[in-house]
Design a protein around this motif. Structure first.
Motif, PDB file in Angstrom:
ATOM      1  N   UNK B 202     -34.695  18.233  82.081  1.00 26.13           N
ATOM      2  CA  UNK B 202     -33.997  17.190  82.827  1.00 26.13           C
ATOM      3  C   UNK B 202     -32.687  17.653  83.428  1.00 26.13           C
ATOM      4  N   UNK B 203     -32.264  18.889  83.099  1.00 24.42           N
ATOM      5  CA  UNK B 203     -30.992  19.354  83.643  1.00 24.42           C
ATOM      6  C   UNK B 203     -31.093  19.599  85.151  1.00 24.42           C
ATOM      7  N   UNK B 204     -32.317  19.903  85.636  1.00 23.31           N
ATOM      8  CA  UNK B 204     -32.480  20.123  87.065  1.00 23.31           C
ATOM      9  C   UNK B 204     -32.111  18.864  87.844  1.00 23.31           C
ATOM     10  N   UNK B 205     -32.472  17.699  87.275  1.00 18.49           N
ATOM     11  CA  UNK B 205     -32.136  16.434  87.948  1.00 18.49           C
ATOM     12  C   UNK B 205     -30.624  16.311  88.119  1.00 18.49           C
ATOM     13  N   UNK B 206     -29.898  16.673  87.042  1.00 16.38           N
ATOM     14  CA  UNK B 206     -28.446  16.574  87.115  1.00 16.38           C
ATOM     15  C   UNK B 206     -27.899  17.530  88.156  1.00 16.38           C
ATOM     16  N   UNK B 207     -28.443  18.755  88.166  1.00 19.26           N
ATOM     17  CA  UNK B 207     -27.937  19.750  89.105  1.00 19.26           C
ATOM     18  C   UNK B 207     -28.211  19.324  90.540  1.00 19.26           C
ATOM     19  N   UNK B 208     -29.369  18.672  90.744  1.00 22.77           N
ATOM     20  CA  UNK B 208     -29.666  18.192  92.097  1.00 22.77           C
ATOM     21  C   UNK B 208     -28.678  17.096  92.490  1.00 22.77           C
ATOM     22  N   UNK B 209     -28.389  16.201  91.518  1.00 18.55           N
ATOM     23  CA  UNK B 209     -27.416  15.146  91.789  1.00 18.55           C
ATOM     24  C   UNK B 209     -26.016  15.679  91.506  1.00 18.55           C
ATOM     25  N   UNK B 210     -25.656  16.765  92.179  1.00 10.32           N
ATOM     26  CA  UNK B 210     -24.304  17.294  92.045  1.00 10.32           C
ATOM     27  C   UNK B 210     -23.925  17.824  93.414  1.00 10.32           C
TER      28      UNK B 210
END
Lengths: 303, 368, 247
Positions: B202-210
């Protein structure tokens, strides 16, 4: 001032066009703690992913902080904070390293916004050199919240932050959210736990991609249309069966140690009901007016 | 830039803290070099050779001394009949039998040609081939030696030459092969897995929303593996020079430049796989089946491509590691420079650009 | 088997090195009882459940499940229990019917039994028209109900439910509990863990684990009165707040 405005938002998946989010509209005021309450598969995650620009809607529109979720996705990405449902941080990095990493990726430093996370961070700071994989569920959550807050987001999206977490940690987490409201951050949170709804300023009850009701928790409870009775007996299963067979019954279901029931006649004589139940072989019968909860309202809306 | 560096540092934490990753990264190249390089040459080293010398004359004795002094063979002498030779093989210790006919020297002196029979245990074809070749070349060597002052040359066996590998070192072909394999594993598989892991957690989602540009996320993830791959190239070269005694004949700089090109090819492949898959297992499976297997089969390092059916030969052309293998072999062993390798380099460059383009095209800034 | 106790545990302990996951837990569960097994994350619930299911051998203590010893008779135990969890439910890419038939086969039911059971089950769940649909395409609530039915297909003596209703809507959750009541009524012992405290009230008796020990064991009513609490939620909070361990 509205922080989030959603208009007729729709999302379908796959070739069969399975509808996950069905024409949903709502808005969230700045600084509000807004809850999206519904079971798994209701469409909560899809809505959050569209609002955080991770998914494109199939219909409708939405704005976050005045930015369009399709056109201005870059602006949204640099201003919001997001905690995905299955988010698990970097297990092999320590608390401090995780926090430092997310701060840097968001172009800030821990010092710059320390005041935002201070309350939460001091609780896990003694373990700052411990790897995230070795933390308890509650501590992981606190760290995740710190990571989502570190860049001072205008709006915070928390997708099922309390799922699979024990009741004690859940309570602590909600206390943290309540305190965060004082920082004027708009918070959207989703949860399948109905009892958490009362902790929000306003909530949307959602099922099968549709919003059933939007209001303050108090108003939703107050507008419950029927008279709700709480009934107790020594044999719960038998009580439920007997209530189902009652000629005047509208709906009945277990609710903790009581059964909750509504009747066609709003002025059902509670005494007569007690007699009826005893006649059907129940013991220890007790009937009283129930305090309506969000869960009762949800059941009513589904019924 | 600061974000990029933070990313790279985080990636190194991941690598350095995972024992399995470390093992693949640094244990594997060493193990492979030692297994492929050493173990395979060892197999022929000190092989037991049984000599049946019916001649017992000058020539046979001289030749025997020569064979015996080579570090590949240990000689045992015995006078056995043909049927007894079979029995000796069955005991399993002997790798080959050399039979000198009774009139070996006579033939050589009077007819200018003589025969030697070499019998090998062909249950292990590779070893048998190698032993035959080694023996033959020793015989040729001896022949050259005695022919030096003669007008009519003596002929003992058909000529066998071992091009580019006069010391008969088997490891030569393996070092470039191992290099291709290791770079594939590190750059394709580990890159793909590490990106997909972020999707799973799920960290990819955070990185995308950055605010960090999504394409930079991918580059930042790939960068550490470029660095680690170069460390691996260095390690393999050091091992081959100092442990296996295989010097790099050509330009070391060119070798590193070509390796970097190949590493970028692999990273592009790894990124492409990571974009197309959602689970670490699938990423690993595709990397292994789709990349490692073709490299083993079609790069020419385990099986010579010339011996394959035409369709397979054609297929081998689309395997990037084949071209890398040719390039490295040419630089390391033949000492060739870029003038001789521009064609292969251009092919590899074309593949790299194509793969980079495809993976950048298929990269999405959203989840679906 | 002595009287009607289907689970008998005495000082059951599991150690992992220095760490005592489950510390001398002692309790009995009666036939047809709905037994709530609560505790914070990391309190040792999962470890205890694994030992009771015969999946993990205890470090010390005694326990019998349906009369079989957890050390030596794990095969018999597995034949006499059913198991369902939120995570493992059914094969998503098999149809409803195929799933039922598969699990029937696993438990060694005869073909005729499987046939009649399948029809009966489809009828009872109202899944007749969905019988040939892939399980993956069903709503979560239906999956959980089907999953429970499959877990009791072979009429086990005990069924272990590990957070069976997580994320399910309140109406389906109650339908699920209806099924639990029915199963208990027919004599199947139900051993259930949950994070919903209102569900704790539906159990006949509840145990709460804190840091590997079984801190309390009683009926919901007795627990509430002895903790002077209005709800099970408060009881749980009072007990688990002091916990030192997390998962």
């Amino acid at each position: 001032m509205e922080a989030v405005v959603v208009k007729n938002l729709t999302k379908t998946y796959g070739k069969e066009k399975t509808v996950a989010v069905d024409n949903v509209s709502f808005s969230v005021n700045q600084g509000e703690l807004f809850g999206l309450i519904g079971p798994d598969g209701a469409g909560k995650t899809s809505i959050f992913r569209m609002l955080t620009t991770l998914l494109l809607p199939d219909g409708g529109s939405a704005h976050v902080d005045g930015h369009d979720i399709v056109q201005d996705f870059r602006a949204i990405r640099s201003s919001v904070g997001y905690m995905p449902g299955k988010f698990s941080l970097y297990q092999d990095l320590t608390i401090e390293e995780n926090l430092h990493f997310f701060a840097t990726v968001f172009g800030t430093t821990i010092d710059e916004n320390y005041h935002l996370i201070k309350d939460i961070y001091v609780q896990i700071e003694p373990f700052k050199n411990r790897r995230a994989g070795k933390l308890s569920g509650g501590m992981k959550q606190k760290l995740a919240l710190c990571c989502a807050l570190i860049h001072k987001p205008t709006t915070l999206f928390l997708d099922e932050p309390t799922t699979g977490v024990d009741p004690v940690s859940r309570k602590e987490f909600w206390e943290m959210l309540r305190r965060l409201r004082e920082q004027h951050i708009t918070i959207l949170v989703s949860t399948p736990y109905m009892d958490e709804a009362s902790l929000c300023d306003r909530i949307a009850l959602i099922q099968s991609g549709k919003i059933l009701s939007i209001d303050t928790p108090q108003n939703i409870v107050n507008t419950y249309p029927d008279r709700l009775l709480a009934i107790k007996a020594n044999e719960m299963y038998k009580l439920l069966k007997v209530l189902e067979g009652h000629p005047g019954i509208l709906n009945s279901y277990a609710f903790g140690e009581y059964a909750h029931a509504t009747f066609r006649d709003a002025h059902t004589d509670t005494h007569a009901l007690q007699v009826y139940l005893r006649e059907h072989g129940l013991t220890g019968v007790e009937v009283k007016d129930a305090e309506v909860t969000i869960e009762d309202s949800f059941i009513k809306l589904l019924h | 830039m600061k974000q990029f560096l933070a990313f790279v540092r985080k990636e190194f934490y991941h690598v350095l803290r995972d024992r399995r990753t470390l093992l693949i990264l640094f244990g594997m190249p060493i193990a492979q070099i030692l297994i492929f390089g050493f173990a395979l040459t060892n197999e022929v080293k000190d092989s037991e050779i049984l000599v049946v010398d019916y001649a017992r004359d000058n020539a046979s004795q001289e030749l025997l001394t020569k064979i015996g002094s080579s570090r590949y063979f240990n000689i045992r002498q015995a006078a056995l009949s043909h049927s007894e030779i079979l029995g000796a093989f069955k005991k399993g210790k002997i790798k080959a039998v050399v039979v000198f006919p009774a009139d070996f020297n006579e033939d050589l002196l009077h007819q200018n040609k003589a025969q030697i029979q070499i019998i090998t245990d062909a249950t292990d074809v590779n070893t048998a081939n190698m032993i035959t070749n080694y023996l033959s070349s020793i015989i040729v060597d001896y022949q050259n030696q005695i022919n030096q002052n003669l007008e009519i040359p003596y002929r003992i066996t058909p000529e066998v030459r071992m091009l580019y590998n006069p010391q008969l070192k088997g490891a030569h072909g393996f070092v470039p092969g191992v290099m291709a394999l290791v770079l594939l594993l590190v750059s394709v598989m580990m890159t793909a897995i590490s990106i997909v892991r972020e999707k799973e957690s799920g960290t990819m989602e955070i990185l995308l929303v950055s605010p960090f540009k999504p394409v930079l996320v991918i580059f930042a993830k790939a960068f550490p593996y470029l660095a680690l791959s170069l460390v691996n190239v260095t390690a393999i070269l050091l091992l081959s020079v100092f442990v296996l005694d295989l010097p790099v004949k050509g330009s070391v700089v060119l070798l590193f430049a070509e390796s970097t090109l190949f590493i970028i090819t692999c990273l592009a492949l790894g990124i492409f796989i990571s974009i197309k898959t959602d689970s670490q297992q699938i990423a690993m499976l595709i990397s292994l089946m789709g990349m490692l297997l073709p490299t083993m089969m079609f790069s020419g390092f385990l099986f010579p491509i010339e011996n394959m059916p035409i369709p397979l030969q054609i297929i081998s052309n689309i395997v990037p590691s084949k071209w890398f293998y040719i390039i490295v072999k040419s630089i390391m062993i033949k000492g060739l420079g870029i003038t001789a390798l521009w064609k292969e380099t251009l092919i590899l460059l074309g593949m790299t650009l194509f793969l980079l383009l495809v993976s950048l095209k298929s990269f999405k800034i959203r989840l679906q | 088997m002595q009287d009607d106790k289907v689970i008998v545990c005495e000082k059951l302990t599991k150690r992992f090195g220095d760490f005592i996951a489950t510390n001398e837990i002692t309790f009995d569960v009666h036939r047809g009882e709905i037994f709530g097994f609560l505790g914070a994350n990391g309190a040792g619930k999962t470890t205890a459940m694994r030992m009771l299911c015969g999946l993990s051998s205890p470090s010390s203590g005694k326990a019998t499940i349906a009369g079989y010893d957890v050390y030596t008779q794990t095969e018999q135990i597995k034949k006499n229990i059913g198991y369902m969890s939120q995570k493992f439910s059914l094969y998503e890419n098999l149809t409803v019917r195929e799933n039922i038939e598969f699990f029937g086969g696993i438990y060694g039911l005869s073909d005729e039994r499987i046939q009649s059971k399948t029809e009966e089950l489809l009828q009872r769940l109202g899944l007749k028209t969905e019988a040939n649909k892939l399980v993956g395409s069903l709503p979560l609530g239906w999956k959980q109900k089907l999953s429970f039915s499959v877990a009791v297909l072979h009429e086990p003596k005990i069924v272990f439910l590990d957070e069976p209703t997580g994320g399910v809507d309140p109406v389906t959750r109650r339908q699920f509990w209806d099924m639990i009541y029915q199963a208990a009524d027919s004599g199947i012992t139900v051993f259930v863990t949950t994070h919903y405290m209102d569900e704790a009230e539906y159990c006949n008796r509840i145990s709460i684990m804190v840091d590997g020990r079984m801190e309390v064991l009683d009926t919901p009513t007795n627990l509430k009165s002895s903790f002077r609490a209005r709800s099970m939620d408060e009881v749980f909070y009072q007990l688990a707040r002091g916990a030192k361990r997390g998962d």
